[in-house]
Every structure is written in structure tokens, then in C-alpha cells.
Design an enzyme around this catalytic site. Structure first.
Site, PDB file in Angstrom:
ATOM      1  N   VAL A   1       0.861  -1.176   0.000  1.00  0.00           N
ATOM      2  CA  VAL A   1       0.000   0.000   0.000  1.00  0.00           C
ATOM      3  C   VAL A   1       0.899   1.229   0.000  1.00  0.00           C
ATOM      4  O   VAL A   1       1.892   1.272   0.732  1.00  0.00           O
ATOM      5  CB  VAL A   1      -0.899   0.022   1.263  1.00  0.00           C
ATOM      6  CG1 VAL A   1      -1.777   1.269   1.276  1.00  0.00           C
ATOM      7  CG2 VAL A   1      -1.751  -1.238   1.340  1.00  0.00           C
ATOM      8  N   CYS A   2       0.556   2.214  -0.861  1.00  0.00           N
ATOM      9  CA  CYS A   2       1.251   3.506  -0.809  1.00  0.00           C
ATOM     10  C   CYS A   2       2.754   3.283  -1.020  1.00  0.00           C
ATOM     11  O   CYS A   2       3.136   2.501  -1.892  1.00  0.00           O
ATOM     12  CB  CYS A   2       0.908   4.130   0.546  1.00  0.00           C
ATOM     13  SG  CYS A   2       1.232   5.881   0.720  1.00  0.00           S
ATOM     14  N   THR A   3       3.600   3.921  -0.241  1.00  0.00           N
ATOM     15  CA  THR A   3       5.049   3.779  -0.420  1.00  0.00           C
ATOM     16  C   THR A   3       5.591   2.428   0.050  1.00  0.00           C
ATOM     17  O   THR A   3       6.801   2.215   0.013  1.00  0.00           O
ATOM     18  CB  THR A   3       5.798   4.920   0.290  1.00  0.00           C
ATOM     19  OG1 THR A   3       5.304   5.027   1.630  1.00  0.00           O
ATOM     20  CG2 THR A   3       5.583   6.239  -0.431  1.00  0.00           C
ATOM     21  N   GLY A   4       4.704   1.519   0.469  1.00  0.00           N
ATOM     22  CA  GLY A   4       5.145   0.142   0.726  1.00  0.00           C
ATOM     23  C   GLY A   4       5.779  -0.463  -0.519  1.00  0.00           C
ATOM     24  O   GLY A   4       6.703  -1.278  -0.423  1.00  0.00           O
ATOM     25  N   ALA A  15      -2.082   2.630  -4.855  1.00  0.00           N
ATOM     26  CA  ALA A  15      -1.722   4.042  -4.723  1.00  0.00           C
ATOM     27  C   ALA A  15      -1.801   4.402  -3.229  1.00  0.00           C
ATOM     28  O   ALA A  15      -1.766   3.519  -2.370  1.00  0.00           O
ATOM     29  CB  ALA A  15      -2.648   4.884  -5.592  1.00  0.00           C
TER      30      ALA A  15
END
Lengths: 192, 192
Positions: free
Chosen positions: A98-101, A150
Site C-alpha cells: 500500500v502507498c510507499t510500501g 496508490a
């Protein structure tokens, strides 16, 4: 029960982890664990303190979920964390970020040759962390066993998308209804 | 810094608490605390274990936020918890509830004469916990200083609605953008 490990680290974003956790917690054949590199307490900028187990990278699991957050900046340069993620990925059926993961997955070399996405605001940074076919438009992307979303809330749509693809659309709808979530069911469409 | 206390209890719903927490964490003049009746570790059915402070009911605060979850069933019959909520409400500028969190506010007598909403699936039960003008259609309801939301994810929309009313629409939009959340900005409209 199939094992779902949610990898936490200092300065993870709460909603990145707990949005998808709430969705995946609706799968009756799965059990969630909140894990970290060293085990013990993990904290973030909201003042949240969560107890974690030490991630056993060799234990077979259904899903490894990697949230984003400010902690991915030091994380993306931490060979111990990246090594653990790489090792755990080898014993995971699915990888979800998720996201910057996705920056951590990329830095660990796990996105090479795959399509992936990340947070829109941190896109330049995240996509510079490692090779992938980066898609800036998507709400989330599936490429094989890897699902990446995103920013932040997009993780909820991705987790529902995962459920829809693996367990069927009816299960995804039933979970969305239980959490009264207005889905964005189109992976390719995002307003951000 | 203005104090925001998020009240946790065993078997709270994670997304009820951490969705709004992620939103309210975007207010630069506020500091969040995760609190409980006794302090210490609080757990839920996802296997999540969160460390909490003991809620000091007399300490003035900006917001008391009460999430929902299975734990509201025993909670609604727990005179100690309800007394604490009542006492803390007296020193809070705003009261926010998510999902069946409104059952606790109602059982504590805090919704008498006010409009409120709750989780759609548990509506009969929640609205039986205490007097209020219960609104089954709303995504969230504001009545004076009390904001209550429908189930789980509706808490995110309510928290953004709170920010919009108290800090202005631009701040709410900026937080929604940061967490890449597709808002449901109409409090009266819900698909569930």
C-alpha cells in the site's frame, strides 16, 4: 487457517495497514498477524503504539502486506529489513503493498519486470527505489502474485480487489457492505 | 496543542478508530492520544494489540472519539465505562462517534434530544441503547458538538466533514488528497 502477515515498522501509516486489515479480516479462512523485523512495540507519528510478533520469514504464508509511511524512507536503505522482506516474499503466496510500501518491495528487488504503483505525492521517490514498470494512473495494480496500491485509502480498494479476484466478487461486495465502504472498483481509474 | 483522545476498548473495530485518526492526524494544531478505561494493552478480533494511556476524564480536550465494534455490546452495559465516557464528555469540546460507538454515547445518555446515526446492520440494537433522534439514512450527522457516523468507513467521511466544518473545506480537501481518499462529501447521502 491461512496466515496473513502485516509488516509494521516505525512510522508506518496507520490507515495503510488497518484499512486492508479490516478487509482481509473478513476472510473466514485467514488469520492476521501484525509483525515486524524485531518484534515488540512499533510506533508512528500519530502516537499509535502497536505490539508485534517477530516476523519469521521462513514460515509459509498466504499474504505478506507491506504498508507505506515515512518509515519507508529509512526502510528503503536498510539492508536488514529489505533482506527480511525478500526472504519472506519467497515463502508468501501473494505480496500486497500500500502507498510507499511498494518502494520497499522495489528496493528489495521484488518488482523487477512487474507493473506496480505507489503514492501519487511520493511517486518520484518511490519509483526511484528500484526497477518496475511504474504506473502513475492506477488506483491499484495486479501483476501476477503482486498487488500494489496508490496512496493510503487506495489500499482498501486494492484489498477488496484482491478479495474479488481470489474469492469472487460476491465476497468482496459482502465485506464492502459490512464496512459500509463506497468502493472504487476500477483498478485503472483514480482521481488523484 | 489541542488534545484528541481516541477511546479504545477490547474488540473495537480498527478502521473505525484509525480511519478518523489518519484524518485528524492531519490537523497541525492537534495531538492524538489512544486511551482506554484502564490504560495498557487493548486487543481486538483481528489480533491487533494497541498500547493505550488511561483516560483522564477531567483533562480538557478538543475531541473525544468513540469507535464502534463488537466491544460496544458489553460496553453498553458497563456502568464504569459509561460513567467515564459521560465524565470525559463534560470536558470535551466535541464528541465524535463511529459506527456502534454511538450506542455507547446513547447508553451514557449523551444523545438525548440530539440527532444521531449508527451502523446500518446493527441499527436496531444501537438505537435501542438510549434516547436520540435516530437517522437511519445519513452517512453522518452533526448535531451541535456531537458528530456521529454510520458504519466503519463512514467515520472517514465524518472526520473529513468535521474538518470541513471546523477548519474549512480547503483543509478537508487537502487531507483527503494526502490520504488519496475519494470523499463522500454529502452527510445525508449513503448507499447503505
Amino acid at each position: 487457517m491461512k496466515r496473513i502477515d502485516i509488516l509494521l515498522f516505525d512510522d508506518f501509516t496507520a490507515l495503510d495497514a488497518f484499512g486492508p486489515a479490516e478487509v482481509l479480516g473478513g476472510l473466514e479462512d485467514c488469520a492476521l498477524s501484525f509483525v515486524s523485523l524485531a518484534g515488540g512495540e512499533v510506533g508512528n507519528h500519530l502516537g499509535l503504539r502497536v505490539m508485534t510478533e517477530k516476523l519469521d520469514p521462513e514460515e509459509p504464508r498466504f499474504i505478506l502486506l507491506v504498508p507505506g509511511g515515512f518509515g519507508t524512507r529509512p526502510g528503503s536503505r536498510d539492508p536488514e529489513l529489505l533482506g527480511l522482506i525478500r526472504e519472506a516474499a519467497a515463502s508468501s503466496e501473494y505480496l500486497l503493498s500500500v502507498c510507499t510500501g511498494s518502494a520497499l518491495l522495489a528496493a528489495a528487488g521484488l518488482l523487477e519486470g512487474l507493473r506496480a504503483t505507489s503514492n501519487k505525492t511520493a511517486f518520484e521517490w518511490a519509483s526511484g527505489c528500484g526497477p518496475a514498470f511504474w504506473d502513475r494512473q492506477a488506483r491499484w495494480v495486479r501483476d501476477g502474485r503482486v498487488f500494489s496500491s496508490a496512496g493510503v485509502s487506495a489500499g482498501i480498494d486494492m484489498a477488496l480487489g484482491f478479495v474479488s479476484e481470489i474469492y469472487g466478487g460476491e465476497k468482496a461486495e459482502s465485506i464492502a457492505r459490512r464496512i459500509e465502504y463506497h468502493r472504487n472498483p476500477d483498478a485503472d481509474r483514480d482521481i488523484f
